[in-house]
Design a protein around this motif. Sequence first.
Motif, PDB file in Angstrom:
ATOM      1  N   MET A  82      55.316  32.009  46.162  1.00 38.06           N
ATOM      2  CA  MET A  82      54.081  32.767  46.056  1.00 38.06           C
ATOM      3  C   MET A  82      52.925  31.809  45.813  1.00 38.06           C
ATOM      4  SD  MET A  82      53.201  35.822  43.390  1.00 38.06           S
ATOM      5  CE  MET A  82      51.527  36.084  42.887  1.00 38.06           C
ATOM      6  N   THR A  83      51.832  32.050  46.494  1.00 40.85           N
ATOM      7  CA  THR A  83      50.615  31.289  46.223  1.00 40.85           C
ATOM      8  C   THR A  83      50.165  31.624  44.814  1.00 40.85           C
ATOM      9  OG1 THR A  83      50.007  31.359  48.551  1.00 40.85           O
ATOM     10  CG2 THR A  83      48.245  30.875  46.977  1.00 40.85           C
ATOM     11  N   ALA A  84      49.731  30.639  44.071  1.00 35.93           N
ATOM     12  CA  ALA A  84      49.348  30.835  42.671  1.00 35.93           C
ATOM     13  C   ALA A  84      48.256  31.890  42.547  1.00 35.93           C
ATOM     14  CB  ALA A  84      48.878  29.517  42.071  1.00 35.93           C
ATOM     15  N   PRO A  85      48.405  32.821  41.599  1.00 31.17           N
ATOM     16  CA  PRO A  85      47.412  33.882  41.424  1.00 31.17           C
ATOM     17  C   PRO A  85      45.996  33.358  41.177  1.00 31.17           C
ATOM     18  CG  PRO A  85      49.378  34.366  40.153  1.00 31.17           C
ATOM     19  CD  PRO A  85      49.539  32.980  40.695  1.00 31.17           C
ATOM     20  N   ASP A  86      45.866  32.225  40.488  1.00 29.23           N
ATOM     21  CA  ASP A  86      44.527  31.693  40.229  1.00 29.23           C
ATOM     22  C   ASP A  86      43.853  31.222  41.512  1.00 29.23           C
ATOM     23  OD1 ASP A  86      46.576  29.641  40.018  1.00 29.23           O
ATOM     24  OD2 ASP A  86      44.975  28.260  39.434  1.00 29.23           O
ATOM     25  N   VAL A  87      44.624  30.759  42.478  1.00 28.09           N
ATOM     26  CA  VAL A  87      44.066  30.351  43.769  1.00 28.09           C
ATOM     27  C   VAL A  87      43.530  31.581  44.505  1.00 28.09           C
ATOM     28  CG1 VAL A  87      44.662  29.402  46.046  1.00 28.09           C
ATOM     29  CG2 VAL A  87      45.535  28.312  43.954  1.00 28.09           C
ATOM     30  N   LEU A  88      44.289  32.668  44.482  1.00 19.27           N
ATOM     31  CA  LEU A  88      43.869  33.897  45.148  1.00 19.27           C
ATOM     32  C   LEU A  88      42.638  34.491  44.457  1.00 19.27           C
ATOM     33  CD1 LEU A  88      47.414  35.409  45.714  1.00 19.27           C
ATOM     34  CD2 LEU A  88      46.048  34.032  47.303  1.00 19.27           C
ATOM     35  N   HIS A  89      42.649  34.467  43.133  1.00 14.32           N
ATOM     36  CA  HIS A  89      41.507  34.980  42.369  1.00 14.32           C
ATOM     37  C   HIS A  89      40.242  34.173  42.665  1.00 14.32           C
ATOM     38  CE1 HIS A  89      39.141  36.629  39.121  1.00 14.32           C
ATOM     39  NE2 HIS A  89      39.000  35.438  38.598  1.00 14.32           N
ATOM     40  N   THR A  90      40.374  32.858  42.728  1.00 13.91           N
ATOM     41  CA  THR A  90      39.226  31.998  43.020  1.00 13.91           C
ATOM     42  C   THR A  90      38.655  32.316  44.398  1.00 13.91           C
ATOM     43  OG1 THR A  90      40.021  30.253  41.570  1.00 13.91           O
ATOM     44  CG2 THR A  90      38.479  29.598  43.300  1.00 13.91           C
ATOM     45  N   ALA A  91      39.511  32.540  45.380  1.00 10.55           N
ATOM     46  CA  ALA A  91      39.039  32.880  46.732  1.00 10.55           C
ATOM     47  C   ALA A  91      38.285  34.206  46.721  1.00 10.55           C
ATOM     48  CB  ALA A  91      40.210  32.933  47.702  1.00 10.55           C
ATOM     49  N   LEU A  92      38.799  35.189  45.993  1.00  9.84           N
ATOM     50  CA  LEU A  92      38.132  36.483  45.899  1.00  9.84           C
ATOM     51  C   LEU A  92      36.779  36.335  45.212  1.00  9.84           C
ATOM     52  CD1 LEU A  92      39.613  39.888  45.087  1.00  9.84           C
ATOM     53  CD2 LEU A  92      37.762  39.059  43.669  1.00  9.84           C
ATOM     54  N   MET A  93      36.735  35.610  44.109  1.00  5.57           N
ATOM     55  CA  MET A  93      35.487  35.429  43.364  1.00  5.57           C
ATOM     56  C   MET A  93      34.450  34.677  44.198  1.00  5.57           C
ATOM     57  SD  MET A  93      35.774  37.052  40.544  1.00  5.57           S
ATOM     58  CE  MET A  93      34.277  36.459  39.770  1.00  5.57           C
ATOM     59  N   THR A  94      34.888  33.678  44.930  1.00  8.36           N
ATOM     60  CA  THR A  94      33.973  32.906  45.776  1.00  8.36           C
ATOM     61  C   THR A  94      33.310  33.819  46.793  1.00  8.36           C
ATOM     62  OG1 THR A  94      35.245  30.888  45.466  1.00  8.36           O
ATOM     63  CG2 THR A  94      33.809  30.989  47.408  1.00  8.36           C
ATOM     64  N   ARG A  95      34.084  34.693  47.414  1.00  7.18           N
ATOM     65  CA  ARG A  95      33.534  35.597  48.417  1.00  7.18           C
ATOM     66  C   ARG A  95      32.571  36.590  47.773  1.00  7.18           C
ATOM     67  NH1 ARG A  95      34.631  37.838  53.490  1.00  7.18           N
ATOM     68  NH2 ARG A  95      34.955  35.779  54.315  1.00  7.18           N
ATOM     69  N   LEU A  96      32.944  37.162  46.624  1.00 14.42           N
ATOM     70  CA  LEU A  96      32.048  38.116  45.962  1.00 14.42           C
ATOM     71  C   LEU A  96      30.756  37.447  45.502  1.00 14.42           C
ATOM     72  CD1 LEU A  96      34.418  40.375  43.824  1.00 14.42           C
ATOM     73  CD2 LEU A  96      33.150  40.991  45.895  1.00 14.42           C
ATOM     74  N   ARG A  97      30.854  36.247  44.989  1.00 12.58           N
ATOM     75  CA  ARG A  97      29.657  35.557  44.488  1.00 12.58           C
ATOM     76  C   ARG A  97      28.699  35.169  45.607  1.00 12.58           C
ATOM     77  NH1 ARG A  97      32.893  32.708  39.705  1.00 12.58           N
ATOM     78  NH2 ARG A  97      32.355  34.238  38.100  1.00 12.58           N
ATOM     79  N   ALA A  98      29.156  35.249  46.847  1.00 15.11           N
ATOM     80  CA  ALA A  98      28.275  34.975  47.986  1.00 15.11           C
ATOM     81  C   ALA A  98      27.333  36.145  48.269  1.00 15.11           C
ATOM     82  CB  ALA A  98      29.109  34.656  49.228  1.00 15.11           C
ATOM     83  N   ILE A  99      27.591  37.295  47.645  1.00 13.41           N
ATOM     84  CA  ILE A  99      26.706  38.459  47.804  1.00 13.41           C
ATOM     85  C   ILE A  99      25.529  38.243  46.866  1.00 13.41           C
ATOM     86  CG2 ILE A  99      26.473  40.956  47.642  1.00 13.41           C
ATOM     87  CD1 ILE A  99      29.565  41.118  47.821  1.00 13.41           C
ATOM     88  N   THR A 100      24.407  37.862  47.415  1.00 14.02           N
ATOM     89  CA  THR A 100      23.264  37.473  46.577  1.00 14.02           C
ATOM     90  C   THR A 100      22.618  38.637  45.844  1.00 14.02           C
ATOM     91  OG1 THR A 100      21.797  37.618  48.492  1.00 14.02           O
ATOM     92  CG2 THR A 100      22.752  35.446  47.993  1.00 14.02           C
ATOM     93  N   SER A 101      22.805  39.857  46.321  1.00 13.70           N
ATOM     94  CA  SER A 101      22.171  41.016  45.683  1.00 13.70           C
ATOM     95  C   SER A 101      23.089  41.710  44.675  1.00 13.70           C
ATOM     96  CB  SER A 101      21.730  42.018  46.749  1.00 13.70           C
ATOM     97  OG  SER A 101      22.849  42.445  47.508  1.00 13.70           O
ATOM     98  N   LEU A 102      24.175  41.060  44.294  1.00 13.04           N
ATOM     99  CA  LEU A 102      25.143  41.670  43.392  1.00 13.04           C
ATOM    100  C   LEU A 102      25.561  40.667  42.325  1.00 13.04           C
ATOM    101  CD1 LEU A 102      26.901  44.343  43.219  1.00 13.04           C
ATOM    102  CD2 LEU A 102      28.682  43.016  44.355  1.00 13.04           C
ATOM    103  N   GLN A 103      25.440  41.067  41.058  1.00 15.09           N
ATOM    104  CA  GLN A 103      25.976  40.250  39.975  1.00 15.09           C
ATOM    105  C   GLN A 103      27.494  40.408  39.992  1.00 15.09           C
ATOM    106  OE1 GLN A 103      24.274  38.374  37.438  1.00 15.09           O
ATOM    107  NE2 GLN A 103      22.627  38.609  38.920  1.00 15.09           N
ATOM    108  N   VAL A 104      28.229  39.342  39.712  1.00 13.49           N
ATOM    109  CA  VAL A 104      29.687  39.407  39.691  1.00 13.49           C
ATOM    110  C   VAL A 104      30.160  38.821  38.368  1.00 13.49           C
ATOM    111  CG1 VAL A 104      31.820  38.688  40.817  1.00 13.49           C
ATOM    112  CG2 VAL A 104      29.796  39.212  42.199  1.00 13.49           C
ATOM    113  N   PHE A 105      31.006  39.579  37.676  1.00 13.53           N
ATOM    114  CA  PHE A 105      31.538  39.160  36.382  1.00 13.53           C
ATOM    115  C   PHE A 105      33.056  39.158  36.435  1.00 13.53           C
ATOM    116  CE2 PHE A 105      27.597  41.624  35.486  1.00 13.53           C
ATOM    117  CZ  PHE A 105      26.812  40.564  35.063  1.00 13.53           C
ATOM    118  N   GLU A 106      33.661  38.332  35.593  1.00 17.59           N
ATOM    119  CA  GLU A 106      35.110  38.297  35.461  1.00 17.59           C
ATOM    120  C   GLU A 106      35.497  38.870  34.103  1.00 17.59           C
ATOM    121  OE1 GLU A 106      37.048  34.555  37.301  1.00 17.59           O
ATOM    122  OE2 GLU A 106      35.092  33.926  36.524  1.00 17.59           O
ATOM    123  N   PHE A 107      36.404  39.802  34.098  1.00 21.10           N
ATOM    124  CA  PHE A 107      37.052  40.332  32.904  1.00 21.10           C
ATOM    125  C   PHE A 107      36.175  41.210  32.014  1.00 21.10           C
ATOM    126  CE2 PHE A 107      38.890  36.125  33.854  1.00 21.10           C
ATOM    127  CZ  PHE A 107      40.094  36.556  34.377  1.00 21.10           C
TER     128      PHE A 107
END
Length: 134
Positions: free
Chosen positions: A1-26
């Motif tokens: 399995m690909t490490a969960p932190d790698v998958l989470h980082t990819a998801l966060m990177t994509r969300l943080r590219a949305i300039t009109s949306l604040q993105v928070f973790e946890f």
Amino acid sequence: MTAPDVLHTALMTRLRAITSLQVFEFQVPDKPPADGQGRVYPYAVVWPGAGTPGPESTVTGASGDMWAASVNVAAGDPAWVLPAVTLVRQALSLLTLAPGITLTEVPLGGVVTKDPDVAPARWFLPTSWAALTP
């Protein structure tokens, strides 16, 4: 399995590219950014999973593990929630998190709901995302 932190980082990177949306973790800060009327700007808060071995992977070591994350979309004006959800869906639908790992939305059938536990007032809509990992 690909490490969960790698998958989470990819998801966060994509969300943080949305300039009109604040993105928070946890968690969301006590005082998220708001307009002059005190309405909290749209944001997404992400809770990633650690991954779940599929039945075949626990027995044979084959692929089939599941990774999931919840992304709640919220805003201080109910009319802002659905456009923010659309931005999240555009960013995450069929996102390739890593080679051979594609993210899909898990249908929840949720509705925009007022959060009774926060001030200033916020409305939210939960979304859920999952991917099978090789």
